[in-house]
Design a protein around this motif. Sequence first.
Motif, PDB file in Angstrom:
ATOM      1  N   TYR A   4      50.692 125.772  -5.933  1.00 25.43           N
ATOM      2  CA  TYR A   4      50.349 125.532  -4.533  1.00 25.43           C
ATOM      3  C   TYR A   4      49.605 124.206  -4.370  1.00 25.43           C
ATOM      4  N   ILE A   5      48.792 123.858  -5.372  1.00 23.72           N
ATOM      5  CA  ILE A   5      48.130 122.551  -5.348  1.00 23.72           C
ATOM      6  C   ILE A   5      49.168 121.437  -5.406  1.00 23.72           C
ATOM      7  N   ALA A   6      50.218 121.651  -6.210  1.00 22.71           N
ATOM      8  CA  ALA A   6      51.300 120.666  -6.285  1.00 22.71           C
ATOM      9  C   ALA A   6      51.995 120.519  -4.932  1.00 22.71           C
ATOM     10  N   THR A   7      52.185 121.637  -4.232  1.00 20.29           N
ATOM     11  CA  THR A   7      52.793 121.580  -2.898  1.00 20.29           C
ATOM     12  C   THR A   7      51.908 120.806  -1.928  1.00 20.29           C
ATOM     13  N   LEU A  98      55.426 132.526   2.383  1.00 18.18           N
ATOM     14  CA  LEU A  98      54.323 132.360   3.319  1.00 18.18           C
ATOM     15  C   LEU A  98      53.207 131.521   2.706  1.00 18.18           C
ATOM     16  N   ALA A  99      52.925 131.747   1.431  1.00 17.99           N
ATOM     17  CA  ALA A  99      51.888 130.957   0.763  1.00 17.99           C
ATOM     18  C   ALA A  99      52.316 129.498   0.643  1.00 17.99           C
ATOM     19  N   ASP A 100      53.619 129.277   0.448  1.00 12.13           N
ATOM     20  CA  ASP A 100      54.117 127.907   0.333  1.00 12.13           C
ATOM     21  C   ASP A 100      53.960 127.161   1.655  1.00 12.13           C
ATOM     22  N   PHE A 101      54.304 127.815   2.767  1.00 17.12           N
ATOM     23  CA  PHE A 101      54.122 127.182   4.072  1.00 17.12           C
ATOM     24  C   PHE A 101      52.634 126.965   4.372  1.00 17.12           C
ATOM     25  N   THR A 102      51.788 127.856   3.888  1.00 15.97           N
ATOM     26  CA  THR A 102      50.350 127.674   4.060  1.00 15.97           C
ATOM     27  C   THR A 102      49.876 126.432   3.307  1.00 15.97           C
ATOM     28  N   GLY A 107      48.060 120.785   3.226  1.00 15.10           N
ATOM     29  CA  GLY A 107      48.313 119.410   2.802  1.00 15.10           C
ATOM     30  C   GLY A 107      48.442 118.462   3.978  1.00 15.10           C
ATOM     31  N   GLY A 108      49.023 118.946   5.074  1.00  7.95           N
ATOM     32  CA  GLY A 108      49.135 118.111   6.262  1.00  7.95           C
ATOM     33  C   GLY A 108      47.816 117.890   6.973  1.00  7.95           C
ATOM     34  N   TRP A 109      46.845 118.766   6.716  1.00  5.89           N
ATOM     35  CA  TRP A 109      45.527 118.614   7.346  1.00  5.89           C
ATOM     36  C   TRP A 109      44.666 117.552   6.675  1.00  5.89           C
ATOM     37  N   ALA A 151      48.584 133.839  10.676  1.00  5.78           N
ATOM     38  CA  ALA A 151      49.316 135.081  10.952  1.00  5.78           C
ATOM     39  C   ALA A 151      50.067 134.986  12.269  1.00  5.78           C
ATOM     40  N   ILE A 152      49.410 134.474  13.315  1.00  7.69           N
ATOM     41  CA  ILE A 152      50.045 134.375  14.630  1.00  7.69           C
ATOM     42  C   ILE A 152      51.179 133.356  14.606  1.00  7.69           C
ATOM     43  N   ASP A 153      50.992 132.244  13.903  1.00  9.63           N
ATOM     44  CA  ASP A 153      52.057 131.239  13.836  1.00  9.63           C
ATOM     45  C   ASP A 153      53.272 131.782  13.106  1.00  9.63           C
ATOM     46  N   PHE A 154      53.066 132.544  12.040  1.00  8.47           N
ATOM     47  CA  PHE A 154      54.192 133.135  11.320  1.00  8.47           C
ATOM     48  C   PHE A 154      54.947 134.119  12.211  1.00  8.47           C
ATOM     49  N   ILE A 155      54.225 134.856  13.053  1.00  6.41           N
ATOM     50  CA  ILE A 155      54.885 135.783  13.971  1.00  6.41           C
ATOM     51  C   ILE A 155      55.751 135.020  14.969  1.00  6.41           C
ATOM     52  N   PHE A 156      55.226 133.928  15.516  1.00  7.38           N
ATOM     53  CA  PHE A 156      56.020 133.130  16.449  1.00  7.38           C
ATOM     54  C   PHE A 156      57.230 132.512  15.755  1.00  7.38           C
TER      55      PHE A 156
END
Length: 255
Positions: A4-7, A98-102, A107-109, A151-156
């Motif tokens: 995940y750090i690599a991602t 889900l962890a990968d998208f997290t 990383g984008g932040w 959680a809410i973003d994944f639902i949308f």
Amino acid sequence: MKRYIATIKLTVKEKLSGGLLALYASYAFRLFYLVPLLYLWRGLFQSGVVSEMTLPQMLSYTYISALLTEQLNVRTPMSGWLSGDGFINACKRPTHILADFTAQTVGGWLQTLLLFSLPLALAAPLLGVPILPKTIWFLPSLLLCVSLGFAIDFIFACFILRLKNATWLAYSIRMAVTYLFSGSLIPFALLPWGIGNWLRLSPFGSLAGAPLAIFTGIEAPLPLLAAQLFWNLAIWPLTILYFNKSRERMVSHGG
């Protein structure tokens, strides 16, 4: 954890690939929104506007909302999983989707926090804006806000699959609902007819509005933290269940 750090590192490099000029162009638009708004609040309060908030609280609320806008209203790359190849790439990686998208989102932040939020925080005294939290409870509230935001973003994002080709409609609904009902634009304390009291009870009220209210000291922290914890425990199981069902639709939809 290394995967995940690599991602995260890959996402940081991707965000910086367009050069710093492109990044600061987007940051300039945020400043064009923030600075006039600060002067607007000053003018309104100096003209004798009656409010449950003081001028320093209002300035802090607006300023911190701009500094941490990506954390207070989380938006992951998963929202565009039908229009791009992000979902396919996530399936190829040896990580949980889900962890990968997290990790991609975090990383984008990083570059925004370093290149925009930190300099703006250092410039706050020059603008006469207090940016120290009223209580240390702001930090756990922010963490709960970020967790619930994912959680809410994944639902949308899963809801997008239900609409199929109406991706932009789902995105517009998601942005309107979270920004208007989360308290990131207008504090709940300023809403008329007691609307803010009802919005505080919703899951969206546990997003931006809760940590910002705790930061500025306009609300007692413990009730807000209890509501945030409740919605995290209630929504995350639904998110995982909805995602598992939506992933099957994704396979049938895109092959």
